[in-house]
Scaffold this motif. Sequence first.
Motif: not given
Length: 353
Positions: A20-35
């Motif tokens: 992955i050194k020369t590849g493209k990165f994408l950050f996916s940020f998952v938001i959630s909740y537990t009572e």
Amino acid sequence: MESFELFGNIDHAKHFIENIKTGKFLFSFVISYTETCEIPGVTFAGADTDSIKFTPPGDAEYLHYGYCKTIDKIPMTPDGKPTPAVLTKTALESASIPHLTINAGSKIFPQLPFIDTGLSFGKNILTQDAMTDSQVSHAVDYGRIVGRTLASLTDCLIIGESIPGGTTTALAVLQALGFDAKVSSSIPNNPVELKNKIVNSALERINSDHPYNVVAKVGDSMIPFVAGMLSSASDSSKVMLAGGTQMAAVLAFASKIGFNEENTVIGTTSYITHDDSANFTNLVKKIANVPIISIDPSLKNSQYLGLRAFSEGFAKEGVGAGGSIISSMIKTGNTSKQFLEIVEKEYHRLFAT
């Protein structure tokens, strides 16, 4: 790569990094909740009990804008220590890694564009089932759709999360799936007794060993959703699960529904891999043949108390911080020392009077 510590299948980890050194990165940020997080003493992910529900959307807004809209300040602990999103934002921006937000059961929606799954937040597992089996099934299906789509856009999909109280539901899922798990905490004095009391109470309700039913009884909506993402994304892209305890639970559930181990790693901080109150590295080894890449961001050397706190056991990880830092270093070649200099500038921007 000299900055990284590798655990598990080291050859696999080295191959992953090289690929992955020369590849493209994408950050996916998952938001959630537990009572579950509303039980006093479970988490420090918020200034007080009422503000905890604003932590996931606050994290998402800060990553996007550099400030929050749903709350006045960035998410903080009761004594003023900042969210690990400070580390994540610095890492992503220093390497020009794009990111997007996915709502997988947050109680409060962020004020920004996001992918909405329509998933509900998890209930308090001390007193009731977190979800229904059909909700778990939907979470997996939606995760697979999102994962497949995002994987087509990148060479390495980084997945991070924000779910207050998530280490407790993760512990319950791991134990219910048969793993002898001891998990980390957002505070130095890990409230092990409290977590075990909650988990033991929740486990008494389990009457099936089907993984969907297990997660429905004692988990949260983030776990099946991210497992679904991993399941489909790892078919066509490299995937880095950015996190600690919660990602171990994701991995455990994903091992039941299927994913490509060869395309998967966990990226986290040394504050998780060296946490004596947990057994993270051995736990992951028992779950799957997936290596761990660990980074020490040198925060112990910071001039700022708020940054040094991470190295002293507060937060340790979260918002995909470890995986984001690792990815940024792979892409830019920066060292931990260079990262510290950049993150101190961001900390100064936030808190300079």
